[in-house]
Scaffold this active site. Structure first.
Site, PDB file in Angstrom:
ATOM      1  N   CYS A   2       0.831  -1.188   0.000  1.00 11.92           N
ATOM      2  CA  CYS A   2       0.000   0.000   0.000  1.00 11.92           C
ATOM      3  C   CYS A   2       0.870   1.243   0.000  1.00 11.92           C
ATOM      4  O   CYS A   2       2.093   1.178  -0.030  1.00 11.92           O
ATOM      5  CB  CYS A   2      -0.892   0.010   1.240  1.00 11.92           C
ATOM      6  SG  CYS A   2      -1.807  -1.523   1.487  1.00 11.92           S
ATOM      7  N   ARG A  50      -4.731   1.417  -0.846  1.00 15.23           N
ATOM      8  CA  ARG A  50      -4.625  -0.018  -0.611  1.00 15.23           C
ATOM      9  C   ARG A  50      -4.483  -0.842  -1.891  1.00 15.23           C
ATOM     10  O   ARG A  50      -5.231  -0.639  -2.853  1.00 15.23           O
ATOM     11  CB  ARG A  50      -5.848  -0.515   0.156  1.00 15.23           C
ATOM     12  CG  ARG A  50      -5.701  -1.964   0.627  1.00 15.23           C
ATOM     13  CD  ARG A  50      -6.908  -2.436   1.389  1.00 15.23           C
ATOM     14  NE  ARG A  50      -6.693  -3.773   1.921  1.00 15.23           N
ATOM     15  CZ  ARG A  50      -7.665  -4.598   2.282  1.00 15.23           C
ATOM     16  NH1 ARG A  50      -8.924  -4.209   2.185  1.00 15.23           N
ATOM     17  NH2 ARG A  50      -7.385  -5.803   2.753  1.00 15.23           N
ATOM     18  N   VAL A  53      -4.240  -7.621  -0.792  1.00 11.14           N
ATOM     19  CA  VAL A  53      -3.506  -8.892  -0.868  1.00 11.14           C
ATOM     20  C   VAL A  53      -4.102  -9.912   0.095  1.00 11.14           C
ATOM     21  O   VAL A  53      -4.253 -11.073  -0.243  1.00 11.14           O
ATOM     22  CB  VAL A  53      -1.998  -8.658  -0.558  1.00 11.14           C
ATOM     23  CG1 VAL A  53      -1.255  -9.982  -0.467  1.00 11.14           C
ATOM     24  CG2 VAL A  53      -1.378  -7.770  -1.630  1.00 11.14           C
ATOM     25  N   ASN A  77       1.765  -0.167   5.582  1.00  5.67           N
ATOM     26  CA  ASN A  77       2.190  -0.712   4.290  1.00  5.67           C
ATOM     27  C   ASN A  77       3.102  -1.891   4.562  1.00  5.67           C
ATOM     28  O   ASN A  77       4.114  -1.740   5.246  1.00  5.67           O
ATOM     29  CB  ASN A  77       2.945   0.375   3.499  1.00  5.67           C
ATOM     30  CG  ASN A  77       3.700  -0.190   2.303  1.00  5.67           C
ATOM     31  OD1 ASN A  77       3.293  -1.161   1.699  1.00  5.67           O
ATOM     32  ND2 ASN A  77       4.812   0.445   1.975  1.00  5.67           N
ATOM     33  N   GLU A  79       3.738  -6.469   4.941  1.00 10.92           N
ATOM     34  CA  GLU A  79       3.245  -7.800   5.294  1.00 10.92           C
ATOM     35  C   GLU A  79       3.999  -8.287   6.531  1.00 10.92           C
ATOM     36  O   GLU A  79       5.228  -8.175   6.596  1.00 10.92           O
ATOM     37  CB  GLU A  79       3.485  -8.809   4.157  1.00 10.92           C
ATOM     38  CG  GLU A  79       2.915  -8.419   2.805  1.00 10.92           C
ATOM     39  CD  GLU A  79       1.418  -8.546   2.725  1.00 10.92           C
ATOM     40  OE1 GLU A  79       0.824  -9.157   3.636  1.00 10.92           O
ATOM     41  OE2 GLU A  79       0.833  -8.028   1.758  1.00 10.92           O
ATOM     42  N   ASP A 102      -3.353  -8.841   8.804  1.00  9.62           N
ATOM     43  CA  ASP A 102      -2.158  -8.595   9.603  1.00  9.62           C
ATOM     44  C   ASP A 102      -2.112  -7.150  10.095  1.00  9.62           C
ATOM     45  O   ASP A 102      -1.398  -6.836  11.045  1.00  9.62           O
ATOM     46  CB  ASP A 102      -0.892  -8.956   8.824  1.00  9.62           C
ATOM     47  CG  ASP A 102      -0.727  -8.169   7.531  1.00  9.62           C
ATOM     48  OD1 ASP A 102      -1.729  -7.628   7.029  1.00  9.62           O
ATOM     49  OD2 ASP A 102       0.408  -8.108   7.011  1.00  9.62           O
ATOM     50  N   SER A 376      11.024 -12.458  -5.228  1.00  7.80           N
ATOM     51  CA  SER A 376      12.232 -12.104  -5.967  1.00  7.80           C
ATOM     52  C   SER A 376      13.476 -12.551  -5.202  1.00  7.80           C
ATOM     53  O   SER A 376      13.437 -12.740  -3.988  1.00  7.80           O
ATOM     54  CB  SER A 376      12.264 -10.587  -6.180  1.00  7.80           C
ATOM     55  OG  SER A 376      13.519 -10.141  -6.637  1.00  7.80           O
ATOM     56  N   GLY A 377      14.583 -12.676  -5.911  1.00  8.66           N
ATOM     57  CA  GLY A 377      15.843 -13.097  -5.298  1.00  8.66           C
ATOM     58  C   GLY A 377      16.705 -11.957  -4.799  1.00  8.66           C
ATOM     59  O   GLY A 377      17.886 -12.170  -4.494  1.00  8.66           O
TER      60      GLY A 377
END
Length: 609
Positions: A2, A50, A53, A77, A79, A102, A376-377
């Site tokens: 977000c 927002r 997710v 914003n 997780e 969350d 992503s790595g």
């Protein structure tokens, strides 16, 4: 993911400033296109954009809860990857939840533990909580700084936002750049020193820090940092420990109520993440979607160099086939890059680097119709030692940030002499280098070589990684796509910090330990593949395109950049028709930088003060 923003003022009534708070939030719509909201009280206004997710209905923000006769409000914003465990702990302490998001876990964690709540979190986050009873605003940012957060103080006001554009939307914050900000920009470029906002009086919340704002002032606290100690596990135990941490981090980060996939270049880092994620999906009877980037005619145009050893495409296909993923190739051409060339600057609110960022943004833009979340790595090279400056003697030994050994800033050649003398960017960079070295957590008794290795790892984690995370966040969120980075799990970073170089460099190759940790899920040839940097276009049509834009800037003649750069020298570069090769790459970057500086100063109406 977000966008968050807000305004605290100790004197004016902010219930009458809803239009301004809305304007601040509207600048962040691409970070959060799905919904928006604001909450106004006399002293504070919080706003939120927002990107849905998790828990579409219950996660509406700003979120307000009552507890113990007090009012708490949050805009958040990020997780929390351990929110389920935290929720159970909080329920055991008597908290009753009204959603399964969350966001509410984070807010109730603050209600329960106060500012020390951040020590409980495993995730990527930037948030602000207003505590009505205490009359205080509490801001927090995740351990590695994956999610951005900036603030500015103006008289009785304190303003914050996910991106600086939210601050600039408030009349109190002007797009002014003083000499300190200009020096930082010219000396450090995109490797901006953490905490520096470039615009006058704009500050970045540092990774692993919190900010508490009360009537008595602003208090900044560091809640997490790397600590040096002896590593006691042998190689086999270390590999297993890393494998366990990675598998836990990756699987935790697959939680989503919307379509999710992974980035897959065919390099070790993204391949390992994709392989572990694919196994987790198979266990649930699902197939993982993977995505890679290719340039039109790259087979024809590619030129190998120490940073780009070979093409990614065959390796991405190899991993996708062996892991059984549904692989998608995103094909980009020069018109795509030229069309989007200014989007990274608009996402950053500062000059960007050119096609290395434009292509990433365009990749995410083309992924967005199919997925909303991707893994992503990012940061494996910083944490496990993937770059050549970790092990190349001449790069290790330079008395500067080691990545500067790749080459100087050709753009400096065009800076006006009086500007160069006034700013002295080389002295500023040297000062920033020594400043960074002073923060290295030392280990008593280390050899000089081991101490230098520790310095290089710290410089990469504390100075190089912030740019990589900044780039990934801005380019993905500009496309309304959330990117998660398992290698930034702070538990993994803490553990790897003290693993000796001999283990990290196992087998005499970069990221040797990581190769071993992923050896059970990847083909042997993929495990052995040497590091290749993020791809760039080698298509001559791109160079011709950016060269033409620079010519237009020169001939039009009114660009504000000519207060900084010698117009004749820029013209000379714009009409250069010499051979390509290494100079070709330098000039491509030169053209990109001129275009970025010009557009930034014009569009943002930057005032040099």
């Amino acid at each position: 993911m977000c966008g968050i923003t807000g305004w605290l003022d100790w004197q004016r009534d902010l219930t009458e400033q809803g239009n301004v708070v809305t304007a601040m939030a509207d600048t962040l719509k691409r970070r959060g296109p799905d919904a928006g909201g604001q909450w106004l009280a006399p002293r504070v206004g919080l706003a939120h954009r927002r990107l849905i997710v998790i828990d579409p209905n219950g996660g509406v923000q700003p979120m307000v809860r009552q507890a113990g006769g007090n009012t708490y409000a949050i805009t958040y914003n990020g997780e929390l990857y351990n929110f389920r465990e935290l929720r159970r702990e909080l329920e055991g302490r008597g908290h009753v939840f009204e959603s399964r998001s969350d966001t509410e876990v984070l807010l109730r964690a603050y209600i329960e533990w106060g500012p020390s709540c951040v020590e409980k979190f495993n995730g990527i986050f930037a948030f602000a909580i207003w505590d009505e009873k205490e009359q205080q605003l509490f801001l927090g940012r995740d351990h590695l700084g994956v999610k951005p957060l900036f603030y500015a103080q103006r008289g009785s006001s304190f303003l914050f936002g996910s991106e600086m554009k939210a601050l600039l939307a408030n009349p109190l914050v002007k797009p002014e750049v003083d000499q300190d900000g200009l020096t930082e920009l010219m000396a450090m470029g995109v490797f901006r020193t953490p905490g520096q906002g470039i615009y006058r009086g704009v500050t970045e919340v540092l990774p692993g820090h919190t900010v508490l704002v009360t009537r008595n002032g602003v208090r900044v606290t560091q809640y997490w940092k790397l600590e040096s100690r002896e590593h006691t596990e042998d190689f086999a135990a270390t590999v297993q420990h890393v494998r366990d941490l990675l598998e836990d981090a990756i699987t935790r980060q697959l939680v989503s109520d919307v379509p999710i996939g992974t980035m897959l270049s065919g390099g070790l880092d993204s391949s390992g993440v994709s392989a572990v994620a694919a196994l987790a999906f198979k266990g649930e009877g699902r197939q993982l979607d993977t995505y890679s980037l290719q340039f039109v005619d790259e087979d024809r145009d590619f030129k190998a160099n120490p940073m780009h050893r070979d093409l990614d495409a065959p390796w991405a296909k190899r991993v996708a086939d062996t892991s059984g993923t549904n692989h998608h190739i995103i094909l980009l051409d020069t018109p795509d890059l030229l069309e989007d060339i200014l989007e990274p600057m608009r996402a950053r609110d500062l000059p960007a680097t050119g096609d290395i960022e434009t292509s990433l943004y365009t990749l995410f833009k083309k992924m967005k119709p199919e997925v909303t979340v991707a893994l992503s790595g990012e940061s494996a090279d910083e944490v496990f030692g993937g770059y050549p400056w970790y092990y190349t003697p001449e790069m290790r030994s330079i008395n500067n940030f080691p990545w500067t050994a790749l080459g100087g800033n050709k753009l400096e050649e065009a800076v006006l002499p009086d500007v160069m003398e006034r700013l002295n960017p080389k002295a500023h960079q040297a000062m920033r280098y020594q400043e960074a070295l002073s923060l290295v957590p030392r280990l008593a008794g280390e050899s000089a070589e081991d101490a230098r290795t520790r310095e290089i790892f710290f410089l990469n984690i504390a100075r190089f990684l912030p740019y990589m995370l900044d780039r990934k966040d801005r380019m993905s969120m500009a496309a309304s796509l959330e990117v998660r980075v398992p290698f930034c799990d702070y538990r993994l970073v803490e553990y790897m910090w003290n693993v000796p170089w001999e283990m990290k460099f196992a087998g005499g190759v970069e990221k040797g330990l990581l190769r071993e940790a992923f050896s059970h899920v990847l083909p042997e040839d993929v495990v052995r593949r040497r590091k290749t940097a993020y791809p760039v276009t080698h298509n001559p049509t791109y160079v011709n395109g950016v060269k033409q834009r620079v010519r237009e800037i020169v001939e039009e003649g009114t660009s504000p950049i000519f207060d900084l750069f010698d117009r004749d020298k820029v013209r000379q570069a714009a009409y250069y028709e010499g051979p390509t090769g290494s100079g070709f790459v330098s000039l491509k970057n030169y053209y990109d930088h001129i275009i970025q500086m010009d557009a930034w100063m014009r569009e943002y109406k930057v005032s040099l003060v």
